[in-house]
Every structure is written in C-alpha cells, then in structure tokens.
Design an enzyme around this catalytic site. Sequence first.
Site, PDB file in Angstrom:
ATOM      1  N   GLU A  78      44.228 -44.292  -6.614  1.00 57.07           N
ATOM      2  CA  GLU A  78      44.954 -43.906  -5.405  1.00 57.07           C
ATOM      3  C   GLU A  78      44.643 -44.850  -4.249  1.00 57.07           C
ATOM      4  O   GLU A  78      43.518 -45.354  -4.124  1.00 57.07           O
ATOM      5  CB  GLU A  78      44.577 -42.464  -5.025  1.00 57.07           C
ATOM      6  CG  GLU A  78      45.018 -41.468  -6.087  1.00 57.07           C
ATOM      7  CD  GLU A  78      44.522 -40.054  -5.851  1.00 57.07           C
ATOM      8  OE1 GLU A  78      44.720 -39.214  -6.728  1.00 57.07           O
ATOM      9  OE2 GLU A  78      43.898 -39.797  -4.789  1.00 57.07           O
ATOM     10  N   CYS A 110      39.063 -38.736   3.600  1.00 59.33           N
ATOM     11  CA  CYS A 110      37.815 -39.283   3.072  1.00 59.33           C
ATOM     12  C   CYS A 110      37.161 -38.282   2.123  1.00 59.33           C
ATOM     13  O   CYS A 110      36.993 -37.108   2.458  1.00 59.33           O
ATOM     14  CB  CYS A 110      36.863 -39.618   4.219  1.00 59.33           C
ATOM     15  SG  CYS A 110      37.368 -41.029   5.210  1.00 59.33           S
TER      16      CYS A 110
END
Length: 352
Positions: A97, A339
């Site tokens: 990703e 994150c």
Amino acid sequence: MPRLDLLACTSAELRQRANLWFGDRKGAGAALAVHRRATRQGVFDPAADGLGPRAAQVWSEHACLELPAIAASLQESTATGDLHKRALQLADGLVVESVHLPMGRGRSSLCVSTQAGCARACTFCETGRLGLLRNLTVAEIVGQVVLQHRDERPATLVFQGMGEPLDNLDGLLGAIAVLTDPAGLAYAHDRLTVCTVGHVPGIDALAHAGNKRLNLSLSLNAADDRQRAALMPRSVRYPLVEIAAALQRYRRRKNLALGIHWCLLPGLNDTPADAERIAAFCRDLGRVLVHVIPYNPGTAPVTRAPGQAEIDRFVALLRDRGLPVRRRMTKGRSVMAACGQLGGIGTATPGT
C-alpha cells in the site's frame, strides 16, 4: 536472460546496458528518452517512440516496464484535500500500500512502502502483524511513485509505508538513485525522508552513501530500552545508546533536523516521565523535531486513540522541556491509511 525493468535503473545505467545491446550505439541513443518517458509517464512503447523496426525490436527484447496493478483505491476527505490510499498488486500476487497525503498550500506527500509486510512486529502497527513476506525490488518501490505521478507529482516522498526501509537497504538505495536521477523524476535529496526504527548499520550505510541532504527520522515510541522491548519486540537488537550514536554520526549538515517520531499510546507512553526520557535521548543529537503521532487503532488495538486534551497535554510536556514539537494531524484513519494502519486492506499472499 530476464529483461531489464526500466524503473530499476538510472538513465546512465540504461545507456550502458543499451550500448551492449546495440553494439554500434545507433539504437542506444534513444536510452535517455526511453528512460524519461518510463519514469515520468510510466510508459514504454518502443514502436511508438519513433525508433526503427530493428531498434524497437531490440528494446522490446531487452527491456520492460512492469507497474503494479491497482487492486483497490480508497479516499478520505481532509481539511487540506483528498487523501488517496492505493493497494497495489505485485507480479507475484502480493499487495502493498501507498498513501498520497494532501499537505495544504498545493503540496502533497507520498508515503512509500519498501517491503511487503514487516519483520519488526511493533505491537501498535498493522503491518507488523503480517510478518515479513519479502523485500520490494527497486522497480516496485519506484513504481509506486510513477503511478502517483500520473495523477499528481508529490512534493515530498517518505519511506514510511509498509516495512522497515533499512532492512531492505539495497532496494532503498537503488530506488533513491532512480528517484533523484536528474534525467528522470529528478527529486532533490532533501525532498526524501527515510524513517527507521533504529537500524544502526543501515543508518551508517546511509551516512556513507554520500546523500548529504537526505532526511532521516527515527520511530522512537519509547525512550527506555525495557519499555521499547515491550512495544517494539523485534526492534531492540540495537540499544538506544547505540541508536543515538548512529544518529550523531549521520549528521552531515548543520541544518538537518532529525525527525523523532512518537506514536502516542494512552496509558503506555504518555507520562511526564516519558517526556523526560525523550528530552534526555534528544539532548546530544543537535537539531531535532519531535513528531507526536496520535495512535491509530487497527484490527487488534493495543489501546484507544488519544483524545485532543491528552495530545495537547503531552505536547506541552515536551515543549516545557525545550523540545521543538509538531503535532501530526490525523489523516486516513477512516480508510486504514493513517500511520500504523497500512496492511489493513487487500494484503494477500501469493496465489490467494
């Protein structure tokens, strides 16, 4: 012999290879144009590049361009623009990703993966739950950037996606060489940032590679070796004192601000004592910038996301100790793009 992926080499390397393919150098003269079109547009079509039939045939026999396929694309609207997360399927079926982040004022950043999965097993990171599947090749790393360029050129690139970049040092250094090639994508080194959990030999290798303006960030998250072992069980082969020494050796220019990343985990690393330990760790590092990153829960949360008051309190604790701090704004949480959340969609093993 396998064909050379055009995203795996610099323009100079491609010219050298083309000279060998053609011998008489006549067809090799197109190397610069072929490389530029491949890296800047993601296109390789020798027959359409004005080459003669023989030259086009030689190029097709020896070179290729294999971009990952977009397996899924998710979007989240933010205050600074639309965030895009891509799940990219590689040739062997693995999926990695990348995330395109709007930064405001017309700027954006691309979060780039260097591995499929990750061996570091950080308890607060979705990618760490996958384990390491394999390193990405130079072409697979560069391919993430080339795909994004078809829509918009990011102002900055951060090697902070899936994986520990310095565990794939050869792939990382090769990708940096291609990305900064003036004849290709032409990124300045100070537009690139490598984020590591503290790979001491890798930090030293970066320092010796000659990229004096390459930015570096440390994913710290605990400034005590025992606490760090609990949160990041496979990231403690090097104690903090050795990591700090490596960061000091890395400092090749006075104005470099080393990034210190702190994933704020309520009840785990958000006390005044934690703030004091961060200050002590940073004391001899020179110029730093502490990034406080609110925890983004994944599929197996280790705690909850911190509230705004908790974030403000911890930021104040750091500033009271003289540290420059940036509170990282949360983006992408709703699509598992924030994150610590990469690997939450579409990640597959070969053949699945």
